[in-house]
Scaffold this motif. Sequence first.
Motif, PDB file in Angstrom:
ATOM      1  N   TYR A 202       0.836  -1.208   0.000  1.00  0.00           N
ATOM      2  CA  TYR A 202       0.000   0.000   0.000  1.00  0.00           C
ATOM      3  C   TYR A 202       0.871   1.259   0.000  1.00  0.00           C
ATOM      4  N   GLU A 213       2.352  -6.376  -8.669  1.00  0.00           N
ATOM      5  CA  GLU A 213       2.658  -7.063  -7.415  1.00  0.00           C
ATOM      6  C   GLU A 213       3.898  -7.952  -7.576  1.00  0.00           C
ATOM      7  N   CYS A 251      -1.074  -5.306  10.214  1.00  0.00           N
ATOM      8  CA  CYS A 251      -1.609  -6.433   9.431  1.00  0.00           C
ATOM      9  C   CYS A 251      -1.174  -6.413   7.967  1.00  0.00           C
ATOM     10  N   VAL A 252       0.117  -6.273   7.736  1.00  0.00           N
ATOM     11  CA  VAL A 252       0.615  -6.170   6.360  1.00  0.00           C
ATOM     12  C   VAL A 252       1.183  -7.509   5.879  1.00  0.00           C
ATOM     13  N   SER A 253       0.535  -8.082   4.862  1.00  0.00           N
ATOM     14  CA  SER A 253       1.042  -9.296   4.222  1.00  0.00           C
ATOM     15  C   SER A 253       2.013  -8.898   3.125  1.00  0.00           C
ATOM     16  N   GLY A 374     -13.728  -9.020   7.002  1.00  0.00           N
ATOM     17  CA  GLY A 374     -13.202  -8.278   5.854  1.00  0.00           C
ATOM     18  C   GLY A 374     -14.332  -7.658   5.035  1.00  0.00           C
ATOM     19  N   ARG A 378     -14.991  -3.624   4.637  1.00  0.00           N
ATOM     20  CA  ARG A 378     -14.971  -2.997   3.297  1.00  0.00           C
ATOM     21  C   ARG A 378     -16.284  -2.279   3.028  1.00  0.00           C
ATOM     22  N   ASP A 389      -6.612   2.501   3.604  1.00  0.00           N
ATOM     23  CA  ASP A 389      -6.442   1.082   3.277  1.00  0.00           C
ATOM     24  C   ASP A 389      -7.139   0.228   4.329  1.00  0.00           C
ATOM     25  N   ARG A 391      -6.967  -3.713   5.313  1.00  0.00           N
ATOM     26  CA  ARG A 391      -6.197  -4.907   4.955  1.00  0.00           C
ATOM     27  C   ARG A 391      -6.213  -5.919   6.080  1.00  0.00           C
ATOM     28  N   LYS A 393      -6.179 -10.512   7.148  1.00  0.00           N
ATOM     29  CA  LYS A 393      -6.229 -11.921   6.836  1.00  0.00           C
ATOM     30  C   LYS A 393      -6.638 -12.620   8.113  1.00  0.00           C
ATOM     31  N   TRP A 397      -7.046  -7.643  11.199  1.00  0.00           N
ATOM     32  CA  TRP A 397      -7.371  -6.597  10.223  1.00  0.00           C
ATOM     33  C   TRP A 397      -6.957  -5.219  10.726  1.00  0.00           C
TER      34      TRP A 397
END
Length: 487
Positions: A202, A213, A251-253, A374, A378, A389, A391, A393, A397
């Motif tokens: 992001y 990506e 929470c950054v993948s 999620g 959203r 953002d 984000r 999983k 979150w």
Amino acid sequence: MLPSTASTNYISPATKSDSGELSSPPESALLHRCLSERPYQVSRAEGSYLYLSDGRKILDACGGAAVAIIGHGNKEVIAATTAQMNQVSYVHTMSYTTSSAEDLARSVLSPENCPSFDHGLVRAYFVGSGSEANDAAMKCARQYWYELGKGRTSRKVFVSRRGGYHGNTIGAMSISGNVARKKPYLETVLSNVAFVSPAFAYRFQQTEKGETEDMYAHCLVEEVEAEFLRLGPENVVMFSAETVVGATTGCVSAPRGYWRGIREVCDRYGILLHLDEIMCGTGRTGTYFAFEPEGIRPDIVTLGKGLGGGYVPIAAMLVSGKIIDVLRQGSSSFNHGHTYQAHPIACAAALAVQDVIRKEQLIEKCYRQGKRLGVLLRKEFGDSRFVGDIRGKGLFWALEFVEDKKSKQPFHAGMGFGISVQKQAFELGIAVYPGAGTVDGEKGDHILLAPPYNVTDEDLDNIVRILKRAYQMIERRVRGSIIDHKL
Ligand SMILES: *Cc1c(COP(=O)(O)O)cnc(C)c1O
């Protein structure tokens, strides 16, 4: 800080004494995190709820710092813990072992926890905190090279990422990129640590320049390789990173292909790979190990927060067969130890937490409820003016706040947008975990949600609904102050 309309300081309100008179609580003898504000006193906790001494009931949407994975007050965990206390409360690990420690190790390493492939981890080492687990990982990795070189090795540099967190002891802090937590100690941390870029699409994927990506992942992996080469790979002990970044950036993948690339680069130079899953592991992201969906086999993994679910202080270092074989053929010992390592009561409680997770299929539940969370986030925040953002999983979150969605310009650091949302949400009855310095350690803010895996649909709905209200109240206040500023 934003001007606040509600009373949002942390000083406990006056309490009623036995005679019914209102009085201020006495000065605390405890060294709290903050000397000027006293945290709320919790008198009871059950399931997803905290009950404060002032009579308020708080829906715990973050489990502290993503710790309370099965909620509070679980009767099975309490029974297993007291049974262990009655059986053996403490022995020193130099001479003794206990069934609770043995069983916990077997449970955590069980192939059931990584059904799609053999994770290759063969030993578990239990300590009291995540920081200790990461210090143990640093020492274990260094000892691996020392044994391999029969007492001689040039490997002394640890490589990790900016914008990551590994703990607060000197060792773990030294490999951490969390700027705020390190600031007063910058001249006293280890100097044999090198940092590379975070894997944070992001903020840093250059989508506007056509970077995909895959290209972004490739570029990050190349940077790691270049750093290894700059340091001289023969000098590097290990690469450490959070599989999914927790508190520091929210929470950054990593981008697709990143972890496979990192594994390959580490293998190319024989450098060990340590994944810190203290926050994102033990099911939090919808699989027991966050690395499982990435299809890679780390050399060392650390677990923490969810392992004891908050019932006891416990964390683990899990070590691969490759490292254990070298130690076995060398000194045949791990040159490390703590008085309270593999503590029988801590292990019994953590084992009971693992049993509850398995019996109630809580990781599957976490995965399913995570999908639901999620969708809800959203739907409610997708169009929000200051939410840049959304984000996450599993049940992990974050919402990242920005002043301008298009340019991703964060709010200036003094504004405390995330903290204000957290405080407002608390006033409305839910606890969320705030974070600042999201972008570069100074600017940017987010809040993190990490409810228990057995959170009900109704509680999940309430979390999102109340959070939306809190956010809207802060949004309105900030819009007002932006207009004031322009006038
Ligand atoms: C919390 C955390 C730690 C440190 O654990 P403590 O138990 O607080 O020492 C290390 N790494 C990560 C990723 C964490 O989230």
